[in-house]
Design a protein around this motif. Structure first.
Motif, PDB file in Angstrom:
ATOM      1  N   ILE A 129       0.760  -1.053   0.118  1.00 30.09           N
ATOM      2  CA  ILE A 129      -0.095   0.016  -0.064  1.00 30.09           C
ATOM      3  C   ILE A 129       0.947   1.251   0.067  1.00 30.09           C
ATOM      4  O   ILE A 129       1.673   1.370   0.909  1.00 30.09           O
ATOM      5  CB  ILE A 129      -1.007   0.153   1.256  1.00 30.09           C
ATOM      6  CG1 ILE A 129      -1.729  -1.261   1.611  1.00 30.09           C
ATOM      7  CG2 ILE A 129      -1.807   1.340   1.100  1.00 30.09           C
ATOM      8  CD1 ILE A 129      -2.949  -1.573   0.806  1.00 30.09           C
ATOM      9  N   MET A 167      -1.959   5.484   2.041  1.00 31.96           N
ATOM     10  CA  MET A 167      -1.969   5.023   3.451  1.00 31.96           C
ATOM     11  C   MET A 167      -3.261   5.270   4.334  1.00 31.96           C
ATOM     12  O   MET A 167      -3.557   4.315   5.229  1.00 31.96           O
ATOM     13  CB  MET A 167      -0.643   5.623   4.323  1.00 31.96           C
ATOM     14  CG  MET A 167      -0.659   5.082   5.611  1.00 31.96           C
ATOM     15  SD  MET A 167       0.236   6.115   6.734  1.00 31.96           S
ATOM     16  CE  MET A 167      -1.149   7.250   7.353  1.00 31.96           C
ATOM     17  N   LEU A 184      -7.329  -0.425   2.728  1.00 32.17           N
ATOM     18  CA  LEU A 184      -6.646  -1.226   3.884  1.00 32.17           C
ATOM     19  C   LEU A 184      -7.346  -2.264   4.342  1.00 32.17           C
ATOM     20  O   LEU A 184      -6.911  -3.396   4.580  1.00 32.17           O
ATOM     21  CB  LEU A 184      -6.337  -0.071   5.083  1.00 32.17           C
ATOM     22  CG  LEU A 184      -5.513   1.163   4.943  1.00 32.17           C
ATOM     23  CD1 LEU A 184      -5.383   2.006   6.008  1.00 32.17           C
ATOM     24  CD2 LEU A 184      -4.009   0.556   4.436  1.00 32.17           C
ATOM     25  N   LEU A 239       2.875  -1.836   4.343  1.00 35.94           N
ATOM     26  CA  LEU A 239       2.284  -0.549   4.602  1.00 35.94           C
ATOM     27  C   LEU A 239       3.268   0.591   4.576  1.00 35.94           C
ATOM     28  O   LEU A 239       4.066   0.836   5.546  1.00 35.94           O
ATOM     29  CB  LEU A 239       1.447  -0.458   5.600  1.00 35.94           C
ATOM     30  CG  LEU A 239       0.624   0.694   5.985  1.00 35.94           C
ATOM     31  CD1 LEU A 239      -0.436   1.186   5.032  1.00 35.94           C
ATOM     32  CD2 LEU A 239      -0.066   0.562   7.481  1.00 35.94           C
ATOM     33  N   VAL A 267       1.565  -7.642   8.894  1.00 30.63           N
ATOM     34  CA  VAL A 267       1.770  -6.269   8.414  1.00 30.63           C
ATOM     35  C   VAL A 267       3.058  -5.894   8.712  1.00 30.63           C
ATOM     36  O   VAL A 267       3.800  -6.188   9.748  1.00 30.63           O
ATOM     37  CB  VAL A 267       0.608  -5.149   9.062  1.00 30.63           C
ATOM     38  CG1 VAL A 267       0.821  -3.856   8.664  1.00 30.63           C
ATOM     39  CG2 VAL A 267      -0.713  -5.695   8.766  1.00 30.63           C
TER      40      VAL A 267
END
Ligand code: PEP
Ligand code: MN
Length: 341
Positions: A187, A192, A198, A210, A236
């Motif tokens: 991303i 963001m 998301l 991210l 993540v």
């Protein structure tokens, strides 16, 4: 809210707390911190604090207000994100003992260039291949990427090199085809805070890289990560890629301090993208070294076999020879960190 269970709390006692939370309409998330079970949920009302604090097995109830699932209070151990390993590529762990370098061109431009780049970065020690198929360009008149054809080329490069693939997701509707071809969903800085994206990326269950918004604070980055974590996807990886400041010498200003700040506040792995921070190839190696010295779990680096001819981000692309120099510049790159653990 976070509920810290006692070290000797039984499964039944934990179950009663979970039921209390569920009956109040919240979704509980369970983790471990400092050898105890920790339960997080979104509710913050004082009635719940009272009700939970008197239950057997509960040690304390804390109101965190902001980030929950990304915090060290929720999970004290470092999260190790595993990417790839689906048969035709290696499994790579980000956030473990070794510093992982992901490298490749800004954009996939052709099969020939991508395979050359992929083989070159693999031979130099990269553990994952990056390449944009859907590009977020400032101008609609600039090259927008090869789209699905770019993904197919990336998947072929994975079969040849066995490197897992990292590529950017711009739109929710592209997720199914990207998940078919890629191992780690990027991303970008511009998305963001695209909250529906998301959530949708989190719901695929695929690991997510991210990037920090170029005008986002560390709190905002962690809150964006919460959107992904709240889907139940805890794979993540956070990426510091530079923020906008008044300084024009670099494309962005690499916030080196963000690395140890994020590592102390969050259990998630943190990597550094020196390429987009620098915007100039002569600064990529020093910024990469700064990121590793600050404790980064990895790097995301733009490399192109013919840097000056790159269709996107030509000024910051390293040649394959430069990339080899970068890999040699960091002591013990493959096996240990320059600083930290
Ligand atoms: C990229 O990695 O190619 C990219 C567009 O990065 P960022 O979102 O950090 O600008
Ligand atoms: Mn780029």
């Amino acid at each position: 809210m976070l509920i810290l269970m006692r070290g000797d709390a039984t499964t039944k006692q934990t179950g009663r707390v979970l039921t209390l939370i569920e009956d109040a309409g919240w979704t509980p998330f369970v983790s471990r911190a400092l050898g105890r079970r920790v339960i997080a949920f979104a509710g913050e009302d004082s009635g719940m604090v009272q009700a939970a604090s008197v239950l057997p097995g509960v040690e304390s109830v804390q109101s965190l207000g902001g980030a929950k699932l990304s915090t060290r209070a929720f999970r004290s151990e470092d999260t190790v994100v595993r990417i790839g390993g689906r048969g035709d590529c290696e499994a790579v762990e980000v956030g473990g003992e070794s510093c992982v370098v992901m490298a490749g061109p800004c954009s996939v431009e052709s099969r020939e260039l991508l395979i050359r780049c992929a083989e070159g970065v693999r031979d130099a020690g990269a553990r994952a291949l990056r390449g944009g198929a859907f590009k977020p360009r400032t101008s609609p008149h600039s090259f927008q990427g090869l789209g699905v054809r770019g993904l197919e080329i990336l998947a072929e490069a994975r079969r040849i090199t066995r490197l897992p693939i990292v590529t950017e997701v711009l739109r929710i509707e592209d997720l199914p085809v990207i998940v078919e071809h890629a191992d780690l969903l990027q991303i970008g800085t511009r998305n963001m805070q695209n909250f529906p994206l998301l959530r949708a990326a989190g719901e695929t269950g695929r690991p997510v890289l991210l990037k920090r918004g170029m005008m986002a604070t560390i709190d905002e980055l962690l809150m964006a990560a919460e959107y992904i974590l709240a889907t139940g996807n805890d794979a993540v990886i956070l990426c510091e890629r530079g923020i906008r400041t008044f300084e024009p010498s670099t494309r962005s200003t690499l916030d080196v301090a963000a690395v140890p700040v994020l590592k102390s506040r969050s259990h998630l792995p943190v990597i550094v993208d020196p390429s987009h921070a620098a915007g100039r190839r002569d600064l990529v190696i020093p910024l990469a070294l700064a990121g590793v010295a600050a404790g980064a779990d990895g790097l995301l680096v733009e490399v192109h076999p013919e840097p000056k001819a790159a269709l996107t981000d030509a000024e910051q692309a390293l040649s394959l020879a430069d990339f080899q120099r970068l890999m040699q510049a960091v002591p013990g790159f493959q096996s240990s960190r320059a600083y930290g653990k």
